[in-house]
Design an enzyme around this catalytic site. Structure first.
Site, short mmCIF file in Angstrom:
data_model
loop_
_atom_site.label_atom_id
_atom_site.label_comp_id
_atom_site.label_asym_id
_atom_site.label_seq_id
_atom_site.Cartn_x
_atom_site.Cartn_y
_atom_site.Cartn_z
CB VAL A 78 -0.94 0.02 1.22
CG1 VAL A 78 -1.78 1.31 1.22
CG2 VAL A 78 -1.85 -1.20 1.23
CG HIS A 275 -4.38 -1.40 -8.41
ND1 HIS A 275 -3.16 -1.78 -8.92
CD2 HIS A 275 -4.10 -0.39 -7.53
CE1 HIS A 275 -2.20 -1.02 -8.39
NE2 HIS A 275 -2.76 -0.18 -7.54
NE ARG A 278 -5.75 2.66 -4.83
CZ ARG A 278 -5.86 3.81 -4.17
NH1 ARG A 278 -6.95 4.05 -3.46
NH2 ARG A 278 -4.90 4.71 -4.21
NE ARG A 310 -13.14 -3.71 2.69
CZ ARG A 310 -12.38 -3.70 1.61
NH1 ARG A 310 -11.49 -4.68 1.41
NH2 ARG A 310 -12.48 -2.74 0.71
#
Length: 384
Positions: A78, A275, A278, A310
């Site tokens: 990141v 991605h 993104r 998540r």
């Protein structure tokens, strides 16, 4: 809304850090359809519950490239993670190492390869883009080798940057960006003290090391924009394959034909990824792309997957659909922004507990036991 531990950390991060940083991590490209689908499609995969299977023995351990992982998770690369907590890449790497999983350092990290690699006793992974400045690429690879990095993650789905409109609205980019970022920092005093003042230097450690001068946040967007290479092709990776004698993972695969090309190229692994929504909005969510890719190349190389994960349940879903390991991106960034190393450690503990519950109630004693039989038949079919 999908409720999970990372949802709680997301809310806390939004309160704790300046908007330009929150939206940089949280946002996607264009109208963010793929960003939402990544989460929603994955959460919609139905697990097949089984009972009375004597689940007294259960292991989350797996092996990847000869490395033992306590669970099939690695922290994804990141950019600017060091802006979310004081020397954030170091804190995240420590949390990952303490939980027995890999940490992947981004090309555009705040902390340099040397700083992060020397902070832990487990080899880190390193992520690199194909950039016009081949001198920088060679320098970064040499630094990674010298720091003991064995696994290279090569990102190939950014020949051009995606249209991320949130960045312009939040102050991450644009002519008034520096002033807006300073004003936002003043409104978030804990972050301003912890990171803004005590987390310096705020530059791209790997880039500054190569250039011999600081490359600050104000230069970040411009440097990347000038160095993306739309002419990239498989032949541009050949010299890297020859230079790099460790595992090489190609990140950004969404099509089975590209996965087959990665096998022919000689990659050791791929990351099935859009991605995090993104780049090209409107493409398949990772979870919908994964099964066809697994059918095409399973057994020929390692299959990793990211985007939309998540919870520990999501990890189980991805493994059942053909992934060998998953990468966590936003989930760990939210935790890092909220509570630093302890936040990331806590998140990983929650993921582990959720995986154990899911595996117990699907009758999977080991990671190798997870497969399509762990899912309700036709669980991923339907209109898109």
């Amino acid at each position: 809304m999908i409720i999970s531990a990372s949802t709680d950390y997301r809310k806390a991060a939004q309160r704790r850090i300046p908007p330009f940083l929150f939206h940089y991590a949280d946002g996607g490209s264009y109208t963010e359809h793929t960003l939402r689908r990544n989460v929603e499609d994955l959460a919609g995969i139905a697990l097949r519950q089984r009972v009375l299977k004597d689940m007294s023995s259960l292991s989350l351990e797996t092996t990847l490239f000869g490395e033992t992982l306590a669970m099939p998770i690695a922290l994804a690369p990141v950019g600017l993670a060091g802006m979310y907590a004081r020397r954030g890449e170091v804190q995240a790497a420590r949390a990952a190492a303490s939980k027995g999983i890999p940490f992947t350092l981004s090309t555009v990290s705040v902390c340099s390869i040397d700083e992060v690699a020397s902070a832990i006793d487990r080899p880190i992974w390193f992520q690199l883009y194909v950039l016009k400045d081949r001198g920088f690429m060679k320098h970064a690879l040499e630094k990674a080798k010298a720091a003991g990095v064995r696994t290279l993650v090569f990102t190939v789905d950014m020949p051009v940057p995606g249209a991320r409109y949130r960045d312009a609205h939040s102050g991450m980019s644009g002519k008034s960006g520096p002033i807006r970022r300073m004003a936002q920092a003043a409104m978030h005093p804990f972050w301003a003290w912890d990171v803004g003042i005590n987390g310096r230097p705020h530059d791209l450690g790997n880039v500054s090391d190569y250039r011999g001068s600081p490359t600050g946040l104000e230069d970040y967007i411009a440097w990347l924009g000038n160095n993306f290479d739309p002419a990239i092709s498989w032949k541009d990776l050949e010299w890297i394959r020859e230079f790099w004698d460790g595992p090489m993972i190609i990140k950004g695969i969404l099509d089975p034909e590209d996965a087959r090309d990665a096998v022919r190229f000689g990659a050791d692994g791929i990351v099935v990824s859009n991605h995090g929504g993104r780049q090209l909005d409107g493409v398949l969510s990772t979870v919908r792309a994964l099964p066809a890719i697994a059918d095409a190349v399973k057994g020929d190389l390692a299959i990793l997957a990211d985007s939309g994960i998540r919870s520990g349940l999501d990890v189980v879903r991805m493994i059942a659909l053909g992934a060998d390991t998953v990468l966590l991106g936003r989930a760990f960034i939210y935790a890092l922004a909220t509570a630093g190393e302890s936040g990331v450690s806590h998140l990983l503990e929650l993921f582990e507990k959720e995986m154990r519950v899911a595996m117990t109630l699907t009758g999977a004693h080991s990671i190798a036991d997870l497969g399509l039989d762990s899912l309700v038949p036709d669980a991923i079919l339907g209109t898109y």
